[in-house]
Design a protein around this motif. Structure first.
Motif, PDB file in Angstrom:
ATOM      1  N   PHE A   1       0.837  -1.200   0.000  1.00 21.89           N
ATOM      2  CA  PHE A   1       0.000   0.000   0.000  1.00 21.89           C
ATOM      3  C   PHE A   1       0.868   1.244   0.000  1.00 21.89           C
ATOM      4  CE2 PHE A   1      -2.813  -3.088   2.229  1.00 21.89           C
ATOM      5  CZ  PHE A   1      -3.830  -3.096   1.285  1.00 21.89           C
ATOM      6  N   ALA A   2       0.326   2.329  -0.550  1.00 24.58           N
ATOM      7  CA  ALA A   2       1.053   3.598  -0.582  1.00 24.58           C
ATOM      8  C   ALA A   2       0.072   4.757  -0.502  1.00 24.58           C
ATOM      9  CB  ALA A   2       1.862   3.704  -1.872  1.00 24.58           C
ATOM     10  N   GLY A   3       0.499   5.796   0.184  1.00 22.58           N
ATOM     11  CA  GLY A   3      -0.258   7.036   0.195  1.00 22.58           C
ATOM     12  C   GLY A   3       0.219   7.921  -0.943  1.00 22.58           C
ATOM     13  N   THR A   4      -0.514   8.980  -1.207  1.00 21.77           N
ATOM     14  CA  THR A   4      -0.136   9.899  -2.271  1.00 21.77           C
ATOM     15  C   THR A   4      -0.656  11.297  -1.991  1.00 21.77           C
ATOM     16  OG1 THR A   4      -0.110  10.253  -4.666  1.00 21.77           O
ATOM     17  CG2 THR A   4      -2.176   9.461  -3.707  1.00 21.77           C
ATOM     18  N   LYS A   5       0.000  12.273  -2.572  1.00 22.93           N
ATOM     19  CA  LYS A   5      -0.501  13.642  -2.558  1.00 22.93           C
ATOM     20  C   LYS A   5      -0.983  14.028  -3.950  1.00 22.93           C
ATOM     21  CE  LYS A   5       2.104  15.044   1.407  1.00 22.93           C
ATOM     22  NZ  LYS A   5       2.994  15.956   2.069  1.00 22.93           N
ATOM     23  N   LYS A   6      -0.913  13.082  -4.875  1.00 24.92           N
ATOM     24  CA  LYS A   6      -1.402  13.277  -6.239  1.00 24.92           C
ATOM     25  C   LYS A   6      -2.912  13.087  -6.256  1.00 24.92           C
ATOM     26  CE  LYS A   6       2.700  13.547  -8.241  1.00 24.92           C
ATOM     27  NZ  LYS A   6       3.186  14.692  -8.947  1.00 24.92           N
ATOM     28  N   ASP A   7      -3.495  13.328  -7.398  1.00 22.84           N
ATOM     29  CA  ASP A   7      -4.945  13.191  -7.545  1.00 22.84           C
ATOM     30  C   ASP A   7      -5.306  11.752  -7.960  1.00 22.84           C
ATOM     31  OD1 ASP A   7      -7.582  14.017  -7.509  1.00 22.84           O
ATOM     32  OD2 ASP A   7      -7.553  14.711  -9.577  1.00 22.84           O
ATOM     33  N   TYR A   8      -4.814  10.775  -7.189  1.00 24.96           N
ATOM     34  CA  TYR A   8      -5.128   9.368  -7.429  1.00 24.96           C
ATOM     35  C   TYR A   8      -6.231   8.970  -6.461  1.00 24.96           C
ATOM     36  CZ  TYR A   8      -0.363   9.281  -9.438  1.00 24.96           C
ATOM     37  OH  TYR A   8       0.777   9.523 -10.141  1.00 24.96           O
TER      38      TYR A   8
END
Length: 163
Positions: A17-24
């Motif tokens: 799992f990964a977090g993001t600050k992109k618009d995903y």
């Protein structure tokens, strides 16, 4: 990993799992082509290693398979950061300065590094677990469903010789 190697394992698949600050969206697939080592463990064993590339043939295999299966995904650089470092000023500065980072997890850098040290071929894939709009606990059901269905897709691809 040394035990797997001794037992004859040659190829591994890392699904995390990964977090993001992109618009995903939560549940989206993310194919890392490189990972920044902000994890501490790789930095301890090999202080000179800051960035690990994922072998192009493994990235290409995933991209080809996902395209053939009609699956949507994102591709780019990940960064591994232990959760205790998430609020660390140095880590925040590194993430801000390195605009290539699209997702962040906790384990991928260690998995890539130690697989390589043990002569194992690793194919990594991350599932977006949280983003700027949805915190980790809020996306639990979507994230878990995505993990399960992605695992089955990977298994199918491996068994059919497509991965």
């Amino acid at each position: 990993l040394a035990i797997l190697r001794a037992g004859g394992t040659k190829r591994l698949y890392f699904l995390g799992f990964a977090g993001t600050k992109k618009d995903y969206n939560v549940g989206d697939l993310f194919v890392p082509d490189a990972v920044r080592c902000l994890d501490g463990l790789v930095n301890f064993y090999d202080p000179a290693t800051d960035l690990l590339d994922v072998p192009k043939d493994r990235v290409d295999a995933l991209l080809r398979y996902f395209n053939n299966e009609g699956l949507q995904f994102h591709e780019g650089m990940a960064a591994s950061i232990p959760s205790v470092f998430h609020s660390n000023d140095w880590v925040a500065k590194e993430l801000e300065l390195d605009g290539r980072i699209s997702a962040y997890d906790m384990e991928l850098a260690s998995a890539v590094y130690f697989s390589r040290r043990n002569g194992l071929q690793l194919t990594p894939l991350l599932i977006i677990s949280d983003n700027q709009k949805q915190e980790l606990p809020d996306g639990f059901a979507v994230r878990e469903q995505s993990f399960y269905s992605t695992f089955l897709k990977l298994k199918e691809g491996v068994l059919k010789g497509k991965l």
